[in-house]
Write an enzyme that holds these catalytic residues in place. Structure first.
Site, PDB file in Angstrom:
ATOM      1  CB  SER A 241      -9.047  31.822 -15.796  1.00 45.31           C
ATOM      2  OG  SER A 241      -9.382  31.206 -17.018  1.00 45.31           O
ATOM      3  CG  HIS A 271      -5.802  27.678 -16.687  1.00 43.13           C
ATOM      4  ND1 HIS A 271      -6.462  27.355 -17.842  1.00 43.13           N
ATOM      5  CD2 HIS A 271      -6.567  28.655 -16.099  1.00 43.13           C
ATOM      6  CE1 HIS A 271      -7.561  28.087 -17.952  1.00 43.13           C
ATOM      7  NE2 HIS A 271      -7.646  28.888 -16.917  1.00 43.13           N
ATOM      8  CG  HIS A 318      -8.795  20.680 -23.065  1.00 45.84           C
ATOM      9  ND1 HIS A 318     -10.071  20.696 -22.543  1.00 45.84           N
ATOM     10  CD2 HIS A 318      -8.390  21.970 -23.105  1.00 45.84           C
ATOM     11  CE1 HIS A 318     -10.418  21.939 -22.311  1.00 45.84           C
ATOM     12  NE2 HIS A 318      -9.418  22.742 -22.630  1.00 45.84           N
ATOM     13  NE  ARG A 327      -9.274  27.226 -27.038  1.00 47.12           N
ATOM     14  CZ  ARG A 327      -9.125  27.140 -25.707  1.00 47.12           C
ATOM     15  NH1 ARG A 327      -9.363  28.210 -24.956  1.00 47.12           N
ATOM     16  NH2 ARG A 327      -8.738  26.024 -25.144  1.00 47.12           N
ATOM     17  CG  ASP A 375      -2.078  27.276 -23.723  1.00 44.83           C
ATOM     18  OD1 ASP A 375      -2.457  28.403 -24.074  1.00 44.83           O
ATOM     19  OD2 ASP A 375      -2.433  26.734 -22.674  1.00 44.83           O
TER      20      ASP A 375
HETATM   21  N1  NMX Z   1       1.648  15.246 -21.179  1.00 44.45           N
HETATM   22  C1  NMX Z   1       1.857  14.219 -20.322  1.00 44.45           C
HETATM   23  N2  NMX Z   1       0.926  13.682 -19.535  1.00 44.45           N
HETATM   24  C2  NMX Z   1      -0.310  14.193 -19.660  1.00 44.45           C
HETATM   25  C3  NMX Z   1      -0.631  15.230 -20.542  1.00 44.45           C
HETATM   26  C4  NMX Z   1       0.416  15.762 -21.313  1.00 44.45           C
HETATM   27  N3  NMX Z   1       0.219  16.785 -22.148  1.00 44.45           N
HETATM   28  N4  NMX Z   1      -1.938  15.518 -20.423  1.00 44.45           N
HETATM   29  C5  NMX Z   1      -2.433  14.707 -19.474  1.00 44.45           C
HETATM   30  N5  NMX Z   1      -1.447  13.903 -19.006  1.00 44.45           N
HETATM   31  C6  NMX Z   1      -1.524  12.930 -17.910  1.00 44.45           C
HETATM   32  C7  NMX Z   1      -1.984  13.645 -16.653  1.00 44.45           C
HETATM   33  O1  NMX Z   1      -0.894  14.308 -16.017  1.00 44.45           O
HETATM   34  C8  NMX Z   1      -2.553  12.514 -15.853  1.00 44.45           C
HETATM   35  O2  NMX Z   1      -1.488  11.785 -15.293  1.00 44.45           O
HETATM   36  P1  NMX Z   1      -1.643  11.080 -13.855  1.00 44.45           P
HETATM   37  O3  NMX Z   1      -2.705  10.066 -14.022  1.00 44.45           O
HETATM   38  O4  NMX Z   1      -0.289  10.514 -13.598  1.00 44.45           O
HETATM   39  O5  NMX Z   1      -2.011  12.161 -12.896  1.00 44.45           O
HETATM   40  C9  NMX Z   1      -3.207  11.645 -16.942  1.00 44.45           C
HETATM   41  O6  NMX Z   1      -2.550  12.011 -18.170  1.00 44.45           O
HETATM   42  C10 NMX Z   1      -4.690  11.859 -17.103  1.00 44.45           C
HETATM   43  O7  NMX Z   1      -4.922  13.251 -17.306  1.00 44.45           O
HETATM   44  P2  NMX Z   1      -6.153  13.733 -18.196  1.00 44.45           P
HETATM   45  O8  NMX Z   1      -7.401  13.259 -17.533  1.00 44.45           O
HETATM   46  O9  NMX Z   1      -5.974  13.375 -19.614  1.00 44.45           O
HETATM   47  O10 NMX Z   1      -6.021  15.318 -18.109  1.00 44.45           O
HETATM   48  P3  NMX Z   1      -6.559  16.289 -16.965  1.00 44.45           P
HETATM   49  O11 NMX Z   1      -7.974  16.602 -17.260  1.00 44.45           O
HETATM   50  O12 NMX Z   1      -6.224  15.784 -15.623  1.00 44.45           O
HETATM   51  O13 NMX Z   1      -5.636  17.575 -17.212  1.00 44.45           O
HETATM   52  C11 NMX Z   1      -4.474  19.153 -18.576  1.00 44.45           C
HETATM   53  C12 NMX Z   1      -5.787  18.387 -18.370  1.00 44.45           C
HETATM   54  C13 NMX Z   1      -4.676  20.203 -19.681  1.00 44.45           C
HETATM   55  C14 NMX Z   1      -4.101  19.879 -17.291  1.00 44.45           C
HETATM   56  C15 NMX Z   1      -3.374  18.141 -18.980  1.00 44.45           C
HETATM   57  O14 NMX Z   1      -3.713  17.543 -20.212  1.00 44.45           O
HETATM   58  C16 NMX Z   1      -1.995  18.761 -19.054  1.00 44.45           C
HETATM   59  O15 NMX Z   1      -1.307  18.833 -18.046  1.00 44.45           O
HETATM   60  N6  NMX Z   1      -1.560  19.241 -20.278  1.00 44.45           N
HETATM   61  C17 NMX Z   1      -0.321  19.933 -20.415  1.00 44.45           C
HETATM   62  C18 NMX Z   1      -0.455  21.364 -19.911  1.00 44.45           C
HETATM   63  C19 NMX Z   1      -1.313  22.183 -20.837  1.00 44.45           C
HETATM   64  O16 NMX Z   1      -1.200  22.140 -22.049  1.00 44.45           O
HETATM   65  N7  NMX Z   1      -2.199  23.018 -20.235  1.00 44.45           N
HETATM   66  C20 NMX Z   1      -3.016  23.940 -21.019  1.00 44.45           C
HETATM   67  C21 NMX Z   1      -4.493  23.697 -20.895  1.00 44.45           C
HETATM   68  C22 NMX Z   1      -5.262  24.583 -21.825  1.00 44.45           C
HETATM   69  N8  NMX Z   1      -5.417  25.963 -21.379  1.00 44.45           N
HETATM   70  O17 NMX Z   1      -5.605  26.768 -22.247  1.00 44.45           O
HETATM   71  O18 NMX Z   1      -5.428  26.306 -20.194  1.00 44.45           O
HETATM   72  C1  MLT Z   2      -9.222  27.248 -21.227  1.00 47.29           C
HETATM   73  O1  MLT Z   2      -9.249  27.921 -22.260  1.00 47.29           O
HETATM   74  O2  MLT Z   2      -9.681  27.682 -20.166  1.00 47.29           O
HETATM   75  C2  MLT Z   2      -8.535  25.936 -21.249  1.00 47.29           C
HETATM   76  O3  MLT Z   2      -8.631  25.328 -22.492  1.00 47.29           O
HETATM   77  C3  MLT Z   2      -8.819  25.051 -20.081  1.00 47.29           C
HETATM   78  C4  MLT Z   2     -10.200  24.466 -20.001  1.00 47.29           C
HETATM   79  O4  MLT Z   2     -11.110  24.768 -20.735  1.00 47.29           O
HETATM   80  O5  MLT Z   2     -10.361  23.620 -19.091  1.00 47.29           O
END
Ligand code: NMX
Ligand code: MLT
Length: 437
Positions: A241, A271, A318, A327, A375
């Site tokens: 964002s 996100h 994350h 948070r 979240d």
């Molecule tokens: N559950 C299952 N698998 C996960 C999760 C999770 N919570 N988090 C990461 N992974 C997987 C990810 O999908 C990836 O798989 P692949 O290699 O098959 O593509 C692998 O672990 C490596 O990912 P990371 O490097 O640890 O995480 P990345 O930086 O790519 O993504 C998020 C970060 C936040 C997108 C990821 O952790 C996620 O999808 N979390 C769940 C959704 C979430 O909570 N989003 C909110 C973020 C915070 N916000 O406020 O916006």
């Molecule tokens: C955010 O607050 O924007 C989320 O934690 C995602 C991030 O920092 O990458």
């Protein structure tokens, strides 16, 4: 007493030579190399953005203008009779880096009141949208519709663009938007979920108090709103964002175009939308168990079922953090000290997920960070205070996020940051660099 805008003007004048000197005298200094993994993998870790408004340390979490979340809550002037600070004081701090006095805070509170009238056509637009439209679509459309109000765009179109002073128009647009967003969000909520019964604002109240009032939710929801807006505001510049808002603004698009873009990014399930997904997942799980808090074994199985079906565990992991998100912790502490909430079954379940999910994610072996993010905890507080329509939660995140991204794009203009234009390469070029072609 100087106004916020006057203090900001002074800060900008003091800061500009630092940026100019870095570019002119040290522009060739290297900050790092880029790997193929980073190029394909979402630019993770590449240092290519500048902001002084917040900084995210992977182990410590966010600092706003150098202050941790507890320090921020402690330092800022509080609304009389409440535990949480004025959101308006936080806006002042994000923009200037200074903790405002009560007098300076109240100047912003009063200033926002003069800017808060939402144009009637925004309500008309919302009313023409099908009621099952996602509230984030409604929120983003409202912001975009108000673009015709942009002072920046009007002056640009009138040939009055001046690189040194254009931040002032951006500042005006950002303040005008920030003052209106809580009204728009609350209107969407009451129109969509509460039988079309909007509640008129009460301008005797501060932003958090007025928002709770317009939502129709009693105290201490005003403090919940203040806390929620502040902790969701900024997470340095690389998150979707913030980056989307900055990217669009870099084309000299005004604050309305830019924020709408950022809000669209926030609407993605990886996100901001994760907070609605956490509640959806948790409620569905509790429903399957007949409303009971599960055993740890049943919970562990449900987490594995989620992972084995190819889904992520929402609220965990994350891109940058490698520890429990502060948070998350601040909201958890709020629950633990709030009578009723600390024994609330949904909070107990969320707490049990905190005990079980990191171990499951570690065993699963993919996520680099098995700990909860913001979240994972937000929804339970909203639910407890009666805001059970969880597809609205990301709109709350959006009002908060606007504080950070709008403060950032005001500074972007002040420091004359360039239009963003990273270089792309082809897959063949990557293969060649890797020596596999
Ligand atoms: N559950 C299952 N698998 C996960 C999760 C999770 N919570 N988090 C990461 N992974 C997987 C990810 O999908 C990836 O798989 P692949 O290699 O098959 O593509 C692998 O672990 C490596 O990912 P990371 O490097 O640890 O995480 P990345 O930086 O790519 O993504 C998020 C970060 C936040 C997108 C990821 O952790 C996620 O999808 N979390 C769940 C959704 C979430 O909570 N989003 C909110 C973020 C915070 N916000 O406020 O916006
Ligand atoms: C955010 O607050 O924007 C989320 O934690 C995602 C991030 O920092 O990458």
């Amino acid at each position: 007493m100087s106004t916020l805008k006057e203090v900001l003007a002074q800060k900008i004048a003091e800061h500009r030579p630092r940026t100019t000197r870095l570019v002119k005298e040290h522009g060739d200094v290297k900050l790092g190399d880029v790997t193929i993994g980073q190029c394909i993998g979402g630019a993770r870790g590449i240092k290519a953005l500048v902001t002084d408004i917040s900084y995210l340390d992977p182990m410590e979490g966010i600092r706003f203008r150098g202050h941790t979340i507890p320090e921020t809550m402690e330092a800022l002037p509080k609304v009389p009779g409440c535990d949480m600070p004025y959101v308006e004081a936080f806006w002042y701090m994000l923009l200037t880096g200074d903790v405002p006095t009560m007098e300076q805070t109240l100047e912003v509170v009063e200033d926002f009141k003069t800017r808060s009238q939402v144009p009637e056509y925004v309500y008309d637009l919302l009313r023409t949208m099908p009621r099952d439209t996602h509230p984030m679509t409604m929120f983003s459309a409202s912001i975009l519709a108000m673009q015709r109000e942009s002072i920046f765009a009007a002056n640009y179109n009138a040939g009055k663009f001046n690189k040194m002073t254009c931040w002032e128009d951006m500042y005006e647009d950002c303040c005008n938007l920030m003052a209106k967003l809580p009204l728009v969000a609350a209107y969407i909520y009451r129109m969509k979920y509460k039988g079309d019964t909007p509640i008129a604002p009460n301008f005797d109240l501060d932003m958090g108090g007025n928002f709770a009032h317009m939502m129709g939710i009693d105290a201490p929801y005003d403090d919940v709103a203040r806390m929620y807006f502040i902790i969701h505001s900024d997470h340095e510049s690389g998150n979707v964002s913030a980056h989307a808002t900055h990217l669009v603004a870099s084309a000299l698009s005004d604050a309305y175009y830019s924020l709408s873009a950022g809000i669209n990014g926030l609407a993605g399930p990886l996100h901001g939308l994760a907070n609605q997904e956490v509640l959806g997942w948790t409620q569905e799980f509790m429903h399957k168990l007949g409303g009971e808090v599960p055993t740890k074994e049943a919970l562990e199985k449900a987490l594995w079922d989620t992972l084995n079906s190819g889904q992520v565990i929402p609220g965990y992991g994350h891109a940058v953090l490698r520890k429990t998100d502060p948070r998350y912790t601040s909201q958890r502490e709020f629950c633990l000290k709030t009578e009723g909430l600390k024994d609330y079954p949904l909070f107990k379940l969320i707490s049990m997920i905190y005990e079980v999910a990191p171990g499951v994610l570690l065993e699963h072996g993919k996520a680099k960070n098995p700990w909860p993010n913001v979240d994972a905890q937000s929804g339970v507080i909203q639910w407890y205070y009666g805001l059970t329509e969880y597809d609205f939660y990301t709109v709350l995140f959006g009002v908060g996020r606007a504080l950070g991204v709008l403060a950032n794009i005001t500074w972007d203009r002040a420091l004359g940051y360039a239009i963003e234009r990273p270089k792309s390469v082809t897959t063949a070029m990557l293969e060649e660099a890797a020596g596999i072609k």
